[in-house]
Design a protein around this motif. Structure first.
Motif, PDB file in Angstrom:
ATOM      1  N   LEU A 158     -20.915   7.479  -6.863  1.00  0.00           N
ATOM      2  CA  LEU A 158     -22.224   6.897  -7.181  1.00  0.00           C
ATOM      3  C   LEU A 158     -22.688   5.945  -6.086  1.00  0.00           C
ATOM      4  O   LEU A 158     -23.849   5.970  -5.658  1.00  0.00           O
ATOM      5  N   ILE A 159     -21.767   5.104  -5.620  1.00  0.00           N
ATOM      6  CA  ILE A 159     -22.113   4.152  -4.552  1.00  0.00           C
ATOM      7  C   ILE A 159     -22.486   4.905  -3.282  1.00  0.00           C
ATOM      8  O   ILE A 159     -23.454   4.562  -2.597  1.00  0.00           O
ATOM      9  N   GLY A 160     -21.712   5.944  -2.944  1.00  0.00           N
ATOM     10  CA  GLY A 160     -22.002   6.727  -1.744  1.00  0.00           C
ATOM     11  C   GLY A 160     -23.356   7.413  -1.818  1.00  0.00           C
ATOM     12  O   GLY A 160     -24.110   7.437  -0.843  1.00  0.00           O
ATOM     13  N   ALA A 172      -8.564   8.050  -0.172  1.00  0.00           N
ATOM     14  CA  ALA A 172      -9.548   9.030  -0.645  1.00  0.00           C
ATOM     15  C   ALA A 172     -10.842   8.788   0.107  1.00  0.00           C
ATOM     16  O   ALA A 172     -11.074   7.694   0.642  1.00  0.00           O
ATOM     17  N   ALA A 173     -11.689   9.814   0.173  1.00  0.00           N
ATOM     18  CA  ALA A 173     -12.945   9.691   0.912  1.00  0.00           C
ATOM     19  C   ALA A 173     -14.059  10.393   0.152  1.00  0.00           C
ATOM     20  O   ALA A 173     -13.824  11.372  -0.564  1.00  0.00           O
ATOM     21  N   VAL A 174     -15.279   9.879   0.313  1.00  0.00           N
ATOM     22  CA  VAL A 174     -16.459  10.517  -0.253  1.00  0.00           C
ATOM     23  C   VAL A 174     -17.466  10.706   0.880  1.00  0.00           C
ATOM     24  O   VAL A 174     -17.642   9.825   1.735  1.00  0.00           O
ATOM     25  N   ASN A 175     -18.092  11.880   0.914  1.00  0.00           N
ATOM     26  CA  ASN A 175     -19.003  12.240   2.010  1.00  0.00           C
ATOM     27  C   ASN A 175     -20.408  12.501   1.509  1.00  0.00           C
ATOM     28  O   ASN A 175     -20.595  13.178   0.486  1.00  0.00           O
ATOM     29  N   TYR A 176     -21.381  11.981   2.238  1.00  0.00           N
ATOM     30  CA  TYR A 176     -22.783  12.325   2.064  1.00  0.00           C
ATOM     31  C   TYR A 176     -23.370  12.491   3.467  1.00  0.00           C
ATOM     32  O   TYR A 176     -22.736  12.099   4.458  1.00  0.00           O
ATOM     33  N   PRO A 177     -24.560  13.087   3.585  1.00  0.00           N
ATOM     34  CA  PRO A 177     -25.085  13.379   4.932  1.00  0.00           C
ATOM     35  C   PRO A 177     -25.105  12.186   5.881  1.00  0.00           C
ATOM     36  O   PRO A 177     -24.835  12.331   7.078  1.00  0.00           O
ATOM     37  N   ILE A 227     -17.312   7.192   3.117  1.00  0.00           N
ATOM     38  CA  ILE A 227     -16.565   6.016   2.686  1.00  0.00           C
ATOM     39  C   ILE A 227     -15.115   6.430   2.451  1.00  0.00           C
ATOM     40  O   ILE A 227     -14.845   7.372   1.708  1.00  0.00           O
ATOM     41  N   ILE A 228     -14.186   5.755   3.128  1.00  0.00           N
ATOM     42  CA  ILE A 228     -12.759   6.002   2.941  1.00  0.00           C
ATOM     43  C   ILE A 228     -12.161   4.836   2.144  1.00  0.00           C
ATOM     44  O   ILE A 228     -12.317   3.671   2.522  1.00  0.00           O
TER      45      ILE A 228
END
Length: 355
Positions: free
Chosen positions: A258-260, A227-232, A236-237
């Protein structure tokens, strides 16, 4: 028994299996013709590497890889897909299934050997990292018991305040995910630079393509076991989503979001801090150069002042000596003397004002 590195070469076509065996003469090659045969052999005698054809009848390479990744004892065996298809979608499918690398058929022997050596080296490094992780498992377990999952996230928020560099921030992100039992790969986007970090310190060749892909797919992206989370500024994968525990997997998605978000805000702040620091250092350097230049000017100016005073003193002395032969009255001599002394005083005042 042979001490050679064991490689499973899985392809439903005999010609392709023989080509692989010929290219990999320095290794012990086990030639298999189906995904099920691969699973059976891996269960009975786990190999060091698996070369897996994608297009096979009954059970294709992607499904075979997914079944391998479901077995804890086989999850860490590197899998390299062999396929005549080479689109980004095919590579992403391989990554989602749990693959580590991808070789296009027909393959070049040199390229195959290079990828095999690279994959085996990564496995060696990963084995060392896992041993270190096992040594620290008991302490991590104690931390998890005492702090709890949300405490880990809150602790990460607090620790970000002390981070003065991108490396320090990445280390905090990795520590937070390790405390949650997660293996992660991280990419920071800083202007035009891409900074990569991971739990093991070993990157998968396919992850470069995956980072590019997931950054176009919204905030939270699911990729099978990953899974992955994206911010500008950060992606994080998660490499090992706990699919066998849906409730925990759901909490994990909340935690990484939250961490991202906190990491993204910290990167933005670090960019500003580092820019201000660079500007301050540049300004200090400029001021230092100006100070040196002004000291030189000051020294030269004072030297000119002393030289001017010396010239006026010589003029006065010469005038005094000439009075004897000029036949001037005392009043006339005093007048001439005062003219010179007045000019000297004016010159001195001019230099003082300049200084």
């Amino acid at each position: 028994m042979s001490n050679k590195i064991r490689i499973l070469c899985v392809d439903d076509e005999e010609f392709n299996r023989l080509m692989l065996e010929n290219a990999l003469q320095d290794y012990e090659c086990i030639l298999l013709e189906s995904g099920q045969a691969c699973l059976d052999e891996a269960h009975s005698n786990p190999p060091d590497l698996i070369l897996l054809d994608v297009m096979m009848p009954d059970m294709d390479g992607l499904e075979t890889c997914r079944k391998l990744r479901e077995v804890a004892s086989l999850q860490h065996i590197p899998v390299m897909f062999l396929s005549s298809n080479q689109t980004l979608e095919d590579r992403l499918n391989g990554y989602t299934a749990g693959g580590d690398d991808y070789v296009t058929k027909p393959f070049e022997t040199d390229e195959l050997l290079a990828k095999v050596k690279s994959s085996l080296k990564r496995k060696e490094l990963l084995d060392i990292a896992r041993q270190d992780a096992m040594a620290a498992a008991s302490s991590i377990s104690e931390i998890m018991t005492s702090m709890g999952e949300m405490s880990t996230v809150v602790n990460f928020f607090q620790n970000t305040f002390t981070c003065k560099s991108y490396e320090a921030l990445a280390k905090r992100i990795i520590q937070a995910h390790q405390a949650l039992g997660l293996d992660v790969a991280i990419q920071f986007i800083i202007d035009n630079d891409k900074l990569h970090y991971s739990t093991t310190g070993v990157d998968s060749p396919l992850e470069d393509s995956v980072f590019e892909y997931v950054r176009t797919k919204g905030r939270l992206v699911n990729c099978g076991q990953r899974a992955a989370v994206n911010y500008p500024f950060v992606t994080i994968i998660i490499r090992n989503m706990p699919q066998d525990n849906p409730e925990f997997a759901g909490r994990v998605r909340d935690h990484i979001a939250l961490i991202g978000q906190a990491a993204d805000s910290k990167i933005k702040a670090l960019k500003s801090d580092l820019l201000i620091k660079a500007q301050r250092e540049e300004l200090i350097q400029i001021v230092g150069q100006m100070e040196k230049a002004l000291n030189v000017i000051d020294s030269d100016y004072k030297g000119q002042q002393q030289l001017s005073a010396s010239i006026f003193s010589t003029v006065v002395d010469t005038l005094e000596e000439s009075f004897i032969s000029m036949g001037l009255t005392e009043q006339q001599e005093e007048f001439q003397r005062n003219v010179i002394l007045s000019a000297e005083e004016q010159s001195k005042n001019l230099f003082d004002a300049g200084l």
